[in-house]
Design a protein around this motif. Structure first.
Motif, PDB file in Angstrom:
ATOM      1  N   LEU A  81       0.832  -1.205   0.000  1.00  0.00           N
ATOM      2  CA  LEU A  81       0.000   0.000   0.000  1.00  0.00           C
ATOM      3  C   LEU A  81       0.867   1.257   0.000  1.00  0.00           C
ATOM      4  CD1 LEU A  81      -2.787  -1.102   2.499  1.00  0.00           C
ATOM      5  CD2 LEU A  81      -3.024  -0.776   0.027  1.00  0.00           C
ATOM      6  N   ARG A  82       2.010   1.193   0.664  1.00  0.00           N
ATOM      7  CA  ARG A  82       2.916   2.347   0.658  1.00  0.00           C
ATOM      8  C   ARG A  82       3.496   2.566  -0.745  1.00  0.00           C
ATOM      9  NH1 ARG A  82       8.425   3.248   2.095  1.00  0.00           N
ATOM     10  NH2 ARG A  82       8.741   1.131   2.887  1.00  0.00           N
ATOM     11  N   VAL A  84       1.928   1.771  -3.545  1.00  0.00           N
ATOM     12  CA  VAL A  84       0.821   2.353  -4.311  1.00  0.00           C
ATOM     13  C   VAL A  84       0.756   3.857  -4.083  1.00  0.00           C
ATOM     14  CG1 VAL A  84      -1.691   2.429  -4.568  1.00  0.00           C
ATOM     15  CG2 VAL A  84      -0.536   0.215  -4.319  1.00  0.00           C
ATOM     16  N   GLU A  85       0.817   4.257  -2.838  1.00  0.00           N
ATOM     17  CA  GLU A  85       0.724   5.682  -2.514  1.00  0.00           C
ATOM     18  C   GLU A  85       1.868   6.467  -3.145  1.00  0.00           C
ATOM     19  OE1 GLU A  85      -0.285   8.402   1.398  1.00  0.00           O
ATOM     20  OE2 GLU A  85       0.739   6.480   1.681  1.00  0.00           O
ATOM     21  N   ASP A 113      -8.266   1.376   2.662  1.00  0.00           N
ATOM     22  CA  ASP A 113      -6.871   1.807   2.703  1.00  0.00           C
ATOM     23  C   ASP A 113      -6.270   1.897   1.298  1.00  0.00           C
ATOM     24  OD1 ASP A 113      -7.202   1.837   5.419  1.00  0.00           O
ATOM     25  OD2 ASP A 113      -6.034   0.021   5.803  1.00  0.00           O
ATOM     26  N   PHE A 114      -6.664   0.994   0.422  1.00  0.00           N
ATOM     27  CA  PHE A 114      -6.174   1.015  -0.952  1.00  0.00           C
ATOM     28  C   PHE A 114      -6.684   2.246  -1.687  1.00  0.00           C
ATOM     29  CE2 PHE A 114      -6.731  -0.859  -5.387  1.00  0.00           C
ATOM     30  CZ  PHE A 114      -5.412  -0.646  -5.751  1.00  0.00           C
ATOM     31  N   ALA A 117      -4.871   5.272  -0.589  1.00  0.00           N
ATOM     32  CA  ALA A 117      -3.513   5.336  -1.145  1.00  0.00           C
ATOM     33  C   ALA A 117      -3.503   5.771  -2.597  1.00  0.00           C
ATOM     34  CB  ALA A 117      -2.833   3.977  -1.006  1.00  0.00           C
TER      35      ALA A 117
END
Length: 265
Positions: A81-82, A84-85, A113-114, A117
């Motif tokens: 996820l990090r 992706v962000e 959360d996705f 992000a």
């Protein structure tokens, strides 16, 4: 930019979209961010980030090895996820994932959360529509695209049921068995795309083991997106070091993008 906007642009340009794949956290979290940006700079219209998983039954050897490297280094869902962000906002960013890690994280929590992000949607190779109620609800709530797979073995009824719940595009898995770069593209892929077009107006992306621009041009002649994974991952596996791997990745992506923009019909 959304998948719908991306495909509207590539269709207006008279070309197929190039969708590149890389496992999240390979070679490292920071290096995968650099590699994904290289792929975008070199012509990818959308990116699939693989969520490393310990039992990747559909992945070929290059992707399996990359996922094992990421897992051994401690890469987990939060790290993906990090990533992706870090890369979101330039092109649509999707995660390709087996379903077990999403259930473990929590379908609603992951979707939240996705989306936060900057993610665009999920590609879910082992999830069938009949078992996707939680995902259908959560994706609608968080405005995420749902990309399900059709295969050469899919009946007409199965294809219709699958595309009915897809958004963004439909993933035509035109090779049975594990993924991987091949010397020749799939002979059954055009027929699968034709069967799928009969029941949907959504774009259709094809993953067939493409490894060069000539093959990308062939796929672009009948599909809306050329999806490339193993060949890109292999650039990083085979480089003497990260810099060499990134140079090879840039050259390959440029060649693939050029091929996708010149479909052979």
């Amino acid at each position: 930019m959304s998948l719908a906007q991306t495909f509207a642009r590539t269709r207006a340009d008279g070309r197929a979209a190039l969708v590149g794949y890389l496992p999240g956290g390979f070679p490292t979290v920071e290096d995968s961010i650099t590699a994904i940006n290289t792929m975008i700079d070199s012509g990818c219209d959308a990116i699939e980030i693989g969520l490393p998983y310990s039992d990747p039954v559909m992945d070929g050897p290059a992707i399996q090895r990359a996922a094992e490297t990421a897992l051994a280094a401690g890469v987990r869902t939060a790290d993906v996820l990090r990533i992706v962000e870090a890369v979101a906002g330039r092109v649509p960013i999707l995660i390709m994932t087996y379903w077990n890690p999403i259930e473990k994280y929590g379908v609603e929590a992951f979707s939240r959360d996705f989306a936060a992000a900057g993610g665009a949607g999920l590609i879910t190779p082992d999830l069938i529509p009949e078992e996707a109620d939680d995902w259908l609800t959560a994706s609608a709530e968080h405005d995420l695209d749902r990309v399900f797979l059709v295969a050469p073995s899919s009946t007409a009824e199965r294809i219709a049921a699958t595309v009915a719940v897809c958004s963004g595009f439909v993933y035509a898995q035109s090779v049975m068995g594990v993924t991987g770069a091949r010397d020749h593209t799939s002979a059954v892929a055009p027929a699968l795309v034709e069967r799928t077009r009969k029941v949907t107006d959504l774009p259709i992306g094809v993953g067939v083991g493409v490894r060069n621009g000539e093959q990308a041009a062939e796929v672009a002649g009948y599909a809306d997106a050329v999806i490339v994974g193993s060949a890109m991952v292999s650039c990083l596996h085979n480089g003497e070091d990260l810099a060499a791997g990134l140079r090879a990745l840039s050259r390959l992506t440029t060649d693939l993008a050029d091929g996708a923009s010149k479909p052979r019909r």
